[in-house]
Design a protein around this motif. Sequence first.
Motif, short mmCIF file in Angstrom:
data_model
loop_
_atom_site.label_atom_id
_atom_site.label_comp_id
_atom_site.label_asym_id
_atom_site.label_seq_id
_atom_site.Cartn_x
_atom_site.Cartn_y
_atom_site.Cartn_z
N ALA A 68 17.86 14.83 -56.86
CA ALA A 68 17.28 14.15 -55.69
C ALA A 68 16.20 13.17 -56.12
CB ALA A 68 16.72 15.18 -54.71
N GLU A 69 15.36 13.58 -57.07
CA GLU A 69 14.32 12.68 -57.57
C GLU A 69 14.93 11.49 -58.28
OE1 GLU A 69 10.04 12.92 -59.91
OE2 GLU A 69 11.49 14.54 -60.21
N LEU A 70 15.95 11.73 -59.10
CA LEU A 70 16.64 10.62 -59.78
C LEU A 70 17.22 9.65 -58.77
CD1 LEU A 70 17.87 9.18 -62.27
CD2 LEU A 70 19.89 10.62 -61.91
N LEU A 71 17.88 10.14 -57.74
CA LEU A 71 18.50 9.27 -56.74
C LEU A 71 17.45 8.44 -56.00
CD1 LEU A 71 21.29 11.62 -55.36
CD2 LEU A 71 21.55 9.66 -56.92
N PHE A 72 16.29 9.05 -55.71
CA PHE A 72 15.20 8.32 -55.08
C PHE A 72 14.72 7.18 -55.99
CE2 PHE A 72 10.61 7.62 -54.90
CZ PHE A 72 10.51 7.07 -53.64
N LEU A 73 14.45 7.50 -57.26
CA LEU A 73 13.97 6.48 -58.20
C LEU A 73 15.00 5.39 -58.41
CD1 LEU A 73 12.19 8.75 -60.84
CD2 LEU A 73 11.15 7.44 -58.98
N GLU A 74 16.25 5.79 -58.54
CA GLU A 74 17.34 4.81 -58.72
C GLU A 74 17.41 3.87 -57.52
OE1 GLU A 74 22.19 4.98 -58.67
OE2 GLU A 74 21.13 6.62 -59.67
N ASP A 75 17.33 4.41 -56.32
CA ASP A 75 17.36 3.59 -55.11
C ASP A 75 16.20 2.60 -55.09
OD1 ASP A 75 18.42 2.98 -52.39
OD2 ASP A 75 16.44 3.76 -51.80
N GLN A 76 15.02 3.07 -55.43
CA GLN A 76 13.85 2.18 -55.45
C GLN A 76 14.02 1.08 -56.50
OE1 GLN A 76 11.19 2.29 -53.23
NE2 GLN A 76 12.55 3.74 -52.25
N CYS A 77 14.52 1.43 -57.67
CA CYS A 77 14.74 0.43 -58.73
C CYS A 77 15.76 -0.62 -58.29
CB CYS A 77 15.21 1.11 -60.01
SG CYS A 77 13.96 2.14 -60.80
N LYS A 78 16.83 -0.17 -57.65
CA LYS A 78 17.85 -1.11 -57.17
C LYS A 78 17.29 -2.05 -56.11
CE LYS A 78 21.92 1.68 -58.16
NZ LYS A 78 23.01 2.49 -57.59
N ARG A 79 16.40 -1.55 -55.28
CA ARG A 79 15.76 -2.41 -54.27
C ARG A 79 14.89 -3.48 -54.92
NH1 ARG A 79 14.62 0.73 -48.89
NH2 ARG A 79 16.16 2.38 -49.06
N LEU A 80 14.23 -3.11 -56.01
CA LEU A 80 13.37 -4.06 -56.71
C LEU A 80 14.18 -5.15 -57.41
CD1 LEU A 80 10.83 -1.55 -58.25
CD2 LEU A 80 10.38 -3.18 -56.41
N PHE A 81 15.35 -4.78 -57.92
CA PHE A 81 16.18 -5.71 -58.67
C PHE A 81 17.52 -5.89 -57.97
CE2 PHE A 81 13.44 -3.89 -62.09
CZ PHE A 81 12.75 -5.04 -62.36
N LYS A 82 17.49 -6.60 -56.88
CA LYS A 82 18.70 -6.81 -56.07
C LYS A 82 19.70 -7.75 -56.73
CE LYS A 82 16.31 -5.94 -51.79
NZ LYS A 82 15.80 -6.47 -50.56
N GLN A 83 19.27 -8.49 -57.74
CA GLN A 83 20.13 -9.49 -58.38
C GLN A 83 21.18 -8.88 -59.29
OE1 GLN A 83 16.71 -9.89 -58.29
NE2 GLN A 83 16.81 -11.38 -56.64
N GLY A 84 21.24 -7.59 -59.42
CA GLY A 84 22.27 -7.00 -60.26
C GLY A 84 21.69 -6.15 -61.36
N THR A 85 22.44 -6.06 -62.43
CA THR A 85 22.08 -5.15 -63.51
C THR A 85 21.81 -5.91 -64.80
OG1 THR A 85 24.42 -4.84 -63.96
CG2 THR A 85 23.36 -3.19 -62.57
N SER A 86 20.85 -6.77 -64.78
CA SER A 86 20.44 -7.49 -65.98
C SER A 86 20.00 -6.50 -67.05
CB SER A 86 19.29 -8.44 -65.64
OG SER A 86 18.62 -8.85 -66.80
N ARG A 87 20.16 -6.86 -68.30
CA ARG A 87 19.70 -6.01 -69.40
C ARG A 87 18.19 -5.82 -69.33
NH1 ARG A 87 22.83 -4.46 -73.18
NH2 ARG A 87 21.20 -4.34 -74.75
#
Length: 170
Positions: A68-87
């Motif tokens: 649950a903690e991982l999913l929360f952090l992952e969601d927040q990170c994805k919100r910060l970097f909406k442009q995709g999965t840059s290296r």
Amino acid sequence: MMFYAICFLFLVSHILVCEGRQGCQNGWVTSDDSCYLFADEIKLDWTEATHFCASHGGSHVATIENEAELLFLEDQCKRLFKQGTSRDHWFWLGATDDEVEGVWVWYTDHSRLSDGYTNWYPGQPETGDKNNQDCACLWGPISYTWHDCHCELKSHFICEQSTSEQEIIG
């Protein structure tokens, strides 16, 4: 009259629940019993990140205790970097095998990762004296799985602190 009694009980219970919760400082995000600061605009090496977090309210680089903690952090990170999965989209975690190669521990309490929740990418962490990758990171380019990374690299990071330890400012 019954309606007012129910409303009153709801209001009292809501106040009691809210009094038991601590909030987070401005700029921090709360989830369960922790506050998180996502350092998405600066990059530091792993050691610098640990010092940065310690100097911000005595927090520490994030430790992930469950899915649950991982999913929360992952969601927040994805919100910060909406442009995709840059290296460039990865964050330090508070785990290291710097003391004993292949024995990964949370630097906050030296508990072994193998004794709790992990989300290593297949083939990670790599072991051996030649790779010198002693710090864990949350790797955005591959679904925010965990990787072992070179501690000297500059990266974003996440500071974590218990809500009970937060000093509310502002």
